[in-house]
Design a protein around this motif. Structure first.
Motif, PDB file in Angstrom:
ATOM      1  N   LEU A 132     -20.915  33.254  65.013  1.00 20.38           N
ATOM      2  CA  LEU A 132     -19.528  33.679  65.141  1.00 20.38           C
ATOM      3  C   LEU A 132     -18.871  33.071  66.380  1.00 20.38           C
ATOM      4  CD1 LEU A 132     -17.022  35.472  64.668  1.00 20.38           C
ATOM      5  CD2 LEU A 132     -18.217  37.273  65.951  1.00 20.38           C
ATOM      6  N   LEU A 133     -19.548  33.178  67.520  1.00 25.44           N
ATOM      7  CA  LEU A 133     -18.952  32.686  68.760  1.00 25.44           C
ATOM      8  C   LEU A 133     -18.794  31.169  68.735  1.00 25.44           C
ATOM      9  CD1 LEU A 133     -20.713  34.983  71.387  1.00 25.44           C
ATOM     10  CD2 LEU A 133     -18.345  35.085  70.599  1.00 25.44           C
ATOM     11  N   SER A 134     -19.726  30.470  68.127  1.00 26.82           N
ATOM     12  CA  SER A 134     -19.592  29.026  68.006  1.00 26.82           C
ATOM     13  C   SER A 134     -18.376  28.660  67.163  1.00 26.82           C
ATOM     14  CB  SER A 134     -20.868  28.437  67.396  1.00 26.82           C
ATOM     15  OG  SER A 134     -20.710  27.059  67.149  1.00 26.82           O
ATOM     16  N   GLN A 135     -18.181  29.365  66.039  1.00 23.04           N
ATOM     17  CA  GLN A 135     -17.021  29.094  65.193  1.00 23.04           C
ATOM     18  C   GLN A 135     -15.717  29.413  65.918  1.00 23.04           C
ATOM     19  OE1 GLN A 135     -18.147  31.573  61.865  1.00 23.04           O
ATOM     20  NE2 GLN A 135     -18.745  29.790  60.635  1.00 23.04           N
ATOM     21  N   TRP A 136     -15.689  30.558  66.610  1.00 27.60           N
ATOM     22  CA  TRP A 136     -14.491  30.903  67.383  1.00 27.60           C
ATOM     23  C   TRP A 136     -14.203  29.857  68.456  1.00 27.60           C
ATOM     24  CZ3 TRP A 136     -15.751  32.298  72.525  1.00 27.60           C
ATOM     25  CH2 TRP A 136     -14.645  32.481  73.355  1.00 27.60           C
ATOM     26  N   ALA A 137     -15.264  29.389  69.142  1.00 26.29           N
ATOM     27  CA  ALA A 137     -15.064  28.404  70.211  1.00 26.29           C
ATOM     28  C   ALA A 137     -14.457  27.107  69.684  1.00 26.29           C
ATOM     29  CB  ALA A 137     -16.392  28.116  70.907  1.00 26.29           C
ATOM     30  N   HIS A 138     -14.741  26.775  68.420  1.00 30.05           N
ATOM     31  CA  HIS A 138     -14.185  25.558  67.825  1.00 30.05           C
ATOM     32  C   HIS A 138     -12.878  25.809  67.080  1.00 30.05           C
ATOM     33  CE1 HIS A 138     -18.414  24.154  68.384  1.00 30.05           C
ATOM     34  NE2 HIS A 138     -17.816  22.988  68.571  1.00 30.05           N
ATOM     35  N   ASP A 139     -12.415  27.045  67.044  1.00 28.12           N
ATOM     36  CA  ASP A 139     -11.186  27.386  66.329  1.00 28.12           C
ATOM     37  C   ASP A 139      -9.990  26.759  67.054  1.00 28.12           C
ATOM     38  OD1 ASP A 139      -8.974  28.606  65.142  1.00 28.12           O
ATOM     39  OD2 ASP A 139     -10.029  30.504  64.837  1.00 28.12           O
ATOM     40  N   PRO A 140      -9.171  25.968  66.359  1.00 27.00           N
ATOM     41  CA  PRO A 140      -7.988  25.367  67.010  1.00 27.00           C
ATOM     42  C   PRO A 140      -7.031  26.399  67.589  1.00 27.00           C
ATOM     43  CG  PRO A 140      -8.427  24.325  64.887  1.00 27.00           C
ATOM     44  CD  PRO A 140      -9.323  25.521  64.959  1.00 27.00           C
ATOM     45  N   ALA A 141      -7.089  27.629  67.075  1.00 24.03           N
ATOM     46  CA  ALA A 141      -6.198  28.663  67.590  1.00 24.03           C
ATOM     47  C   ALA A 141      -6.576  29.101  69.004  1.00 24.03           C
ATOM     48  CB  ALA A 141      -6.203  29.876  66.655  1.00 24.03           C
ATOM     49  N   GLU A 142      -7.802  28.818  69.430  1.00 27.41           N
ATOM     50  CA  GLU A 142      -8.236  29.161  70.784  1.00 27.41           C
ATOM     51  C   GLU A 142      -7.803  28.040  71.721  1.00 27.41           C
ATOM     52  OE1 GLU A 142      -8.706  30.669  73.683  1.00 27.41           O
ATOM     53  OE2 GLU A 142      -9.971  32.014  72.474  1.00 27.41           O
ATOM     54  N   ASP A 143      -6.767  28.321  72.514  1.00 27.49           N
ATOM     55  CA  ASP A 143      -6.214  27.271  73.379  1.00 27.49           C
ATOM     56  C   ASP A 143      -6.834  27.260  74.770  1.00 27.49           C
ATOM     57  OD1 ASP A 143      -5.143  29.630  74.310  1.00 27.49           O
ATOM     58  OD2 ASP A 143      -3.049  28.980  74.187  1.00 27.49           O
ATOM     59  N   ARG A 144      -7.734  28.196  75.048  1.00 30.08           N
ATOM     60  CA  ARG A 144      -8.437  28.162  76.330  1.00 30.08           C
ATOM     61  C   ARG A 144      -9.687  27.295  76.214  1.00 30.08           C
ATOM     62  NH1 ARG A 144      -9.448  34.463  76.714  1.00 30.08           N
ATOM     63  NH2 ARG A 144      -9.895  33.994  74.535  1.00 30.08           N
ATOM     64  N   GLY A 145     -10.100  26.734  77.311  1.00 28.45           N
ATOM     65  CA  GLY A 145     -11.357  25.998  77.317  1.00 28.45           C
ATOM     66  C   GLY A 145     -12.535  26.954  77.244  1.00 28.45           C
ATOM     67  N   VAL A 146     -13.526  26.630  76.434  1.00 33.69           N
ATOM     68  CA  VAL A 146     -14.702  27.493  76.285  1.00 33.69           C
ATOM     69  C   VAL A 146     -15.886  26.859  77.012  1.00 33.69           C
ATOM     70  CG1 VAL A 146     -16.316  28.563  74.681  1.00 33.69           C
ATOM     71  CG2 VAL A 146     -13.884  28.410  74.088  1.00 33.69           C
TER      72      VAL A 146
END
Length: 756
Positions: free
Chosen positions: A55-69
């Protein structure tokens, strides 16, 4: 900072895991992480197999997440504060633009805990950033060291908007979740949230089986597995390997017969070479082709790992290059069970071979940990006793001590060289009270036939030198310390060895402490000359030079003192490059240099040297150096006519003297300056009403209440279940918020503000 060679494991643990092609996208679970951008902490907590990392890997690659992970994958070996924060800070430095090497340098400076310098420096740098990032700590449940949780609480307490933290693990981290929840600073995802819906179950089953699975079948399996991701994966593999698609799969959720099912339905169905690779490498937390080839005595392991990845067989890459892999925790448990059943003793052999692989590449900590896990305590001890210089060069003496503490006392007692090396490491890292117990184990077993430590002529010389320092610094028995130090000098006559420098540095230090500075000068000059000739690590060189500077200053030898500062410049530069100048010997050197500038009439230069010296001495809790530096600074302020500033410095110095034992020569020097200042170190009268600009945290208020009594910082820490360094960290921030420099002034200011 000088370039450090990184382990391949470090690189693999510092990247966001790639998303598996065809993995089910779960936007409903991305939303809380995206919408929770304002909370300081997000926790993703569920038992094994619920898809936390996916889940966290998919969220980290989500274009909607504009913060750096920024991602750190944790394992059991990271359960030590310096090692944990080394991974975290190195990853932040690499991924976050605008951060410098200073936080990592402060962390690796011998003698400091994370909350002393590294974390305050990091927080200051983060506060200046305009970009936003999220730090993900995966498998946090593997960490048990109280110091890690204390320092993480400290970080969360002062986290600026530039950084947020996500923690994933099998159970709640021991952090103040209730307080964060009450303040709306916590986002939570738990097993009930992570369970697959019927639609998500159908998508997962269809992706793994490569055939359409309708929602009726998916619903049956979803109910049977309670939405458990690993259970659905097992069911999908069963469907893929059978002709029917009737939902056959594990007949219960994650708590029944899973290991047996994995063996029967997955492991035993593998081709022999693939099964052999996975089963025999089960003891290893992460796998790569060359490592597997080495421990198994074969070739082609990288291609096999790649096939596992492509076949969805619970083996996933941990880096974008797909060089390093890890097995799913449940699958690895099943593999380990097969290994122990079918190949007794093989686990130890695999771990030993892996240790050799890492040691050949100079990854000493990894090698020692693997030998300990293999049950080869003696082998681990042999590596540890010869690698103090290795850990010293890398600023990792705390890791060296941590590894030594993992060994049974009987193992250390049986190897006096190991016990002495750990005592020496404790002294170099500022953990002085740990020196005595290690020496107590070693000394009864040392005789003239004992093999010497690397870099020393005799083992007795090493033990005697370290004991002399422990006697003088910890026990305050200068007479006994001088006797031992003189003996160590006689036992270490070779100027081309480290032991020669250390023994003479210890003797010179004890002579200075005993106010016999004229006798200390030639001894310290000898030590400094040998340190320069051997090009020893900066820490050892600075220790010798700093003792020599004190002896020369106290005896009024100005010309030799100026030559010393010219000579020591490159060593200071090397220490600054490696640790940002955060090294204990530098505080004494800067103090002496500041006094010399004052004597030359250059008050601005003196102040510019003495103020950093005071801060360094505070950071390292070097009470004698702190008092000396504050007294010297007070003299500069007096000569400039700034009596309030002078008295403020003297108040802090007097508090330090009253709070602990200080050498007579230091106390005498302070009294001299106090008499000149009128011996009235009191708070300035009058002034504007005090105003608290920044609110105190709950922890700061608890520390503040404790400061009103007579308990020492160590006793306050014990009462609050915090380490002394964490208490000091909170006290520093508390003093800054109150605008004071001493404990007494903090209490006085707090009462004026109505906080007490």
């Amino acid at each position: 900072m000088s370039e450090r060679r990184e382990s391949p494991l470090i690189t693999a643990k510092q990247v966001v895991p790639p998303v598996r092609p065809g993995a089910v996208q779960r936007a409903r679970l991305h939303a809380p992480l995206l919408d929770g951008a304002g909370t300081r902490l997000a926790v993703v907590v569920a038992p094994a197999g619920w898809g936390k990392t996916t889940l966290l890997s998919q969220w980290a690659h989500d274009p909607a997440e504009d913060r750096g992970v920024v991602w750190v994958s944790l394992d059991e070996a990271d359960d030590e504060p310096v090692r944990f924060w080394t991974y975290v800070l190195a990853t932040l430095r690499r991924e976050v633009g605008g951060l410098t090497d200073a936080p990592l340098g402060g962390l690796l400076s011998p003698g400091l805990d994370p909350v002393d310098l590294a974390l305050p420096t990091l927080l200051n740098e983060l506060s200046a950033l305009r970009t936003r990032h999220v730090l993900v700590l995966d498998d946090y449940h593997l960490l048990t060291h109280p110091g890690i949780h204390e320092s993480m609480e400290f970080l969360l307490g002062y986290l600026p908007d530039a950084l947020r933290v996500v923690i994933a693990g099998r159970w709640d981290p021991p952090l103040p979740l209730a307080r964060l929840r009450a303040r709306d600073q916590l986002t939570e995802l738990r097993a009930a949230d992570l369970g697959f819906t019927v639609q998500e179950s159908a998508a997962l089953l269809s992706a793994v089986t490569d055939r359409a699975v309708d929602e009726r079948t998916a619903g049956v399996l979803r109910e049977r597995t309670e939405g458990w991701a690993a259970g659905l994966q097992l069911a999908a593999l069963r469907i893929r390997n059978t002709t029917g698609a009737d939902g056959a799969g594990p007949d219960a959720g994650p708590d029944r017969h899973v290991l047996d099912y994995l063996r029967a339905e997955v492991i035993d169905r593998l081709p022999a070479d693939q099964r052999d690779l996975l089963v025999r490498t089960a003891p290893l937390e992460r796998l790569c082709g060359p490592l597997c080839d080495e421990v198994l005595g074969r070739t082609g392991s990288a291609a096999v790992l790649d096939r596992f990845d492509r076949a969805d067989l619970f083996v996933t890459p941990v880096d974008p290059q797909r060089q390093w892999y890890r097995c799913h925790a449940l699958f690895r448990d099943a593999l380990h069970h097969v290994l122990d059943t079918d190949h007794p003793g093989e686990a130890a052999r695999v771990l030993s071979r892996a240790a050799d692989w890492f040691l050949a590449r100079e990854y000493v900590a990894e090698a020692v940990e693997l030998r300990i896990r293999a049950g080869d305590q003696e082998g681990a001890g042999r590596v540890l006793r010869s690698t103090v210089p290795h850990f010293l060069e890398r600023g990792a003496l705390a890791v060296h001590l941590h590894l030594g503490a993992l060994l049974p006392p009987a193992t250390v007692r049986a190897d006096p060289r190991l016990a002495v090396s750990l005592a020496w490491s404790a002294g170099l890292s500022g953990r002085f009270t740990a020196m005595g117990p290690w020496l107590d184990l070693a000394e009864p077993r040392i005789d003239e036939h004992s093999p010497a430590l690397e870099g020393w002529c005799t083992l007795r010389g090493a033990a005697t030198a370290v004991r002399a320092y422990e006697l003088g610094v910890v026990q305050g028995d200068l007479a006994a310390a001088l006797t031992r130090a003189a003996t160590a000098v006689e036992l270490e006559p070779d100027p081309d060895r480290i032991g020669y420098v250390v023994a003479r540095t210890v003797l010179a230090a004890m002579l200075v402490f005993a106010d016999r500075c004229a006798e200390a000068v030639p001894v310290a000059e000898d030590a400094w000359g040998s340190a320069r000739a051997q090009a020893l690590p900066p820490l050892l060189g600075l220790q010798a030079a700093s003792i020599l500077s004190s002896a020369l200053s106290e005896t009024g030898q100005v010309a030799p003192l100026r030559r010393l500062f010219a000579e020591v410049g490159p060593v200071i530069a090397a220490a600054s490059q490696r640790w940002g100048g955060a090294v204990s010997g530098l505080a004494r050197l800067r103090t002496v240099e500041g006094r010399l500038a004052h004597a030359d009439g250059d008050h601005a230069a003196a102040r510019a040297l003495l103020r950093p010296a005071v801060e360094l001495a505070r950071t390292f809790s070097l009470v004698p150096t702190l008092v000396t530096a504050l007294a010297a600074l007070a003299e500069v302020e007096l000569d400039d006519g700034d009596r309030p500033a002078a008295r403020a410095a003297l108040r802090e110095a007097r508090e330090a003297v009253d709070d602990g034992a200080v050498l007579p020569v230091v106390a005498r020097a302070l009294r001299t300056v106090e008499r000149r200042a009128g011996r009235a170190p009191v708070a300035p009268a009058g002034g504007s009403p005090v105003v608290l600009v920044e609110e105190l945290t709950d922890r700061e208020r608890a520390v503040l209440r404790a400061l009103t009594g007579t308990a020492t910082m160590r006793e306050i820490g014990a009462s609050l279940y915090l380490s002394i360094n964490t208490v000091k960290g909170y006290a520093k921030v508390l003093y800054r918020k109150l605008g004071v420099a001493t404990r007494q002034d903090a209490v006085r200011q707090a009462r004026a503000l109505g906080l007490l």
